[in-house]
Design a protein around this motif. Structure first.
Motif, PDB file in Angstrom:
ATOM      1  N   GLU A  36       7.933  -5.335  -5.992  1.00  0.00           N
ATOM      2  CA  GLU A  36       7.572  -4.458  -4.869  1.00  0.00           C
ATOM      3  C   GLU A  36       6.130  -3.980  -4.974  1.00  0.00           C
ATOM      4  O   GLU A  36       5.584  -3.854  -6.066  1.00  0.00           O
ATOM      5  CB  GLU A  36       8.438  -3.193  -4.880  1.00  0.00           C
ATOM      6  CG  GLU A  36       9.754  -3.291  -4.172  1.00  0.00           C
ATOM      7  CD  GLU A  36      10.374  -1.908  -3.956  1.00  0.00           C
ATOM      8  OE1 GLU A  36      10.789  -1.655  -2.822  1.00  0.00           O
ATOM      9  OE2 GLU A  36      10.454  -1.098  -4.897  1.00  0.00           O
ATOM     10  N   HIS A  40       5.534  -2.339   0.624  1.00  0.00           N
ATOM     11  CA  HIS A  40       6.909  -2.539   1.095  1.00  0.00           C
ATOM     12  C   HIS A  40       7.552  -1.180   1.385  1.00  0.00           C
ATOM     13  O   HIS A  40       8.269  -1.013   2.365  1.00  0.00           O
ATOM     14  CB  HIS A  40       7.745  -3.269   0.031  1.00  0.00           C
ATOM     15  CG  HIS A  40       7.198  -4.612  -0.326  1.00  0.00           C
ATOM     16  ND1 HIS A  40       6.583  -4.892  -1.524  1.00  0.00           N
ATOM     17  CD2 HIS A  40       7.164  -5.764   0.395  1.00  0.00           C
ATOM     18  CE1 HIS A  40       6.205  -6.164  -1.540  1.00  0.00           C
ATOM     19  NE2 HIS A  40       6.548  -6.713  -0.390  1.00  0.00           N
ATOM     20  N   ARG A  41       7.307  -0.221   0.474  1.00  0.00           N
ATOM     21  CA  ARG A  41       7.863   1.131   0.643  1.00  0.00           C
ATOM     22  C   ARG A  41       6.796   2.156   0.305  1.00  0.00           C
ATOM     23  O   ARG A  41       5.806   1.842  -0.367  1.00  0.00           O
ATOM     24  CB  ARG A  41       9.061   1.359  -0.293  1.00  0.00           C
ATOM     25  CG  ARG A  41      10.298   0.549   0.061  1.00  0.00           C
ATOM     26  CD  ARG A  41      11.512   0.982  -0.748  1.00  0.00           C
ATOM     27  NE  ARG A  41      11.282   0.915  -2.179  1.00  0.00           N
ATOM     28  CZ  ARG A  41      11.245   1.985  -2.984  1.00  0.00           C
ATOM     29  NH1 ARG A  41      11.401   3.201  -2.503  1.00  0.00           N
ATOM     30  NH2 ARG A  41      11.035   1.821  -4.288  1.00  0.00           N
ATOM     31  N   SER A  85      10.239   2.713   4.332  1.00  0.00           N
ATOM     32  CA  SER A  85       9.453   1.483   4.292  1.00  0.00           C
ATOM     33  C   SER A  85       8.045   1.799   4.788  1.00  0.00           C
ATOM     34  O   SER A  85       7.818   2.813   5.466  1.00  0.00           O
ATOM     35  CB  SER A  85      10.093   0.406   5.173  1.00  0.00           C
ATOM     36  OG  SER A  85       9.922   0.736   6.540  1.00  0.00           O
ATOM     37  N   LYS A 133       6.454   0.385   7.118  1.00  0.00           N
ATOM     38  CA  LYS A 133       6.474   0.398   8.590  1.00  0.00           C
ATOM     39  C   LYS A 133       7.029   1.711   9.128  1.00  0.00           C
ATOM     40  O   LYS A 133       6.520   2.279  10.091  1.00  0.00           O
ATOM     41  CB  LYS A 133       7.316  -0.776   9.112  1.00  0.00           C
ATOM     42  CG  LYS A 133       6.579  -2.088   9.135  1.00  0.00           C
ATOM     43  CD  LYS A 133       7.427  -3.204   9.698  1.00  0.00           C
ATOM     44  CE  LYS A 133       6.661  -4.526   9.657  1.00  0.00           C
ATOM     45  NZ  LYS A 133       7.544  -5.670   9.823  1.00  0.00           N
ATOM     46  N   GLU A 134       8.120   2.187   8.499  1.00  0.00           N
ATOM     47  CA  GLU A 134       8.736   3.446   8.950  1.00  0.00           C
ATOM     48  C   GLU A 134       7.766   4.620   8.823  1.00  0.00           C
ATOM     49  O   GLU A 134       7.638   5.442   9.738  1.00  0.00           O
ATOM     50  CB  GLU A 134      10.001   3.744   8.123  1.00  0.00           C
ATOM     51  CG  GLU A 134      11.200   2.888   8.484  1.00  0.00           C
ATOM     52  CD  GLU A 134      12.311   2.970   7.432  1.00  0.00           C
ATOM     53  OE1 GLU A 134      13.401   2.433   7.736  1.00  0.00           O
ATOM     54  OE2 GLU A 134      12.117   3.541   6.347  1.00  0.00           O
TER      55      GLU A 134
END
Length: 242
Positions: A33, A207-208, A222, A224-225
């Motif tokens: 990650e 990724h996070r 994430s 994106k979130e």
């Protein structure tokens, strides 16, 4: 990705004298990650990085790496477990040449893989090859940052800790460095834990991510979130794009 995290930070508290810098921090990074930690100046981001590496020590909580409790291990023993750090402010050896700095990074293995690994670093950062015999202190800020990351990579890390890699650098250099991190993760599966004030670049890469506010994790998700979250956008992204 493995089920158990490669790095697991649980309920960690860290103090500087009487001042509490980290307050019950929980973060995890799984193998393969890229995880970003964002937050304002003084939120405790660099303190967390340094606590993972053993200086300062966590006053409570646990830090585990690949199933081993490293909370109380000395820094040099933590490094032997294949955690490498590119610290805030680069901290290269200014009087040593680029080549000597890279040799320092490879000293864990007594330079056993030096030739092979140095070629990988030069592929990522061709500028360093051009500056091989130059003293570290005479390099530009961007070149020093490349050298700091290159030196960390020479230790063949299972986990790379990157503290503010974009600080004070021109956007073009920042892009080169973030592209190199993405490439290492994609081709070698390198696990990266990244502290970064440039929240937009960090969350695009990761990724996070976690958000740290006054020594506490207030949000995670994430990349994106978090990029889409109105609170995160208002606090860290407005006008901050690169």
């Amino acid at each position: 990705m493995s089920t158990a995290p490669l790095l697991d930070v649980r309920n960690v508290e860290t103090f500087y004298g009487n001042i509490q810098a980290l307050n019950g921090v929980n973060v995890s990074v799984s193998e393969g990650e890229i995880v970003a930690l964002i937050g304002a100046n003084g939120a405790g981001k660099s303190t967390l990085m340094m606590t993972i590496f053993g200086t300062p020590r966590a006053s409570s909580g646990t830090i585990s790496f690949a199933g081993t409790n490293i909370t109380q291990l000395p820094t040099h023993e933590i490094a032997r477990l294949r955690i490498a750090q590119s610290p805030e402010g680069r901290r290269i050896f200014p009087r040593m040449t680029v080549l000597e700095n890279l040799q320092m990074g490879a000293s864990l293995d007594k330079l056993k893989y030096f030739d092979e690994d140095v070629e990988k670093v030069f592929t990522l950062f061709p500028r360093l090859k051009e500056r091989l015999t130059q003293r570290g202190g005479t390099l530009s800020g961007g070149e020093q940052q490349m050298l700091s990351i290159g030196r960390a990579l020479m230790a063949r890390p299972k986990l790379l800790l990157l503290d503010e890699p974009s600080l004070g650098l021109a956007p073009l250099i920042v892009k080169q460095i973030f592209d190199a991190i993405r490439e290492l993760n994609r081709t070698e599966g390198l696990t990266v834990f990244l502290v970064e004030q440039n929240a937009f670049a960090a969350l695009k890469l990761a990724h996070r991510g976690y958000v740290l506010v006054n020594g506490r994790v207030t949000m995670s998700g994430s990349g994106k979130e978090l990029l889409a979250d109105p609170e995160v956008r208002a606090a860290y992204l407005e006008g901050g794009r690169h």
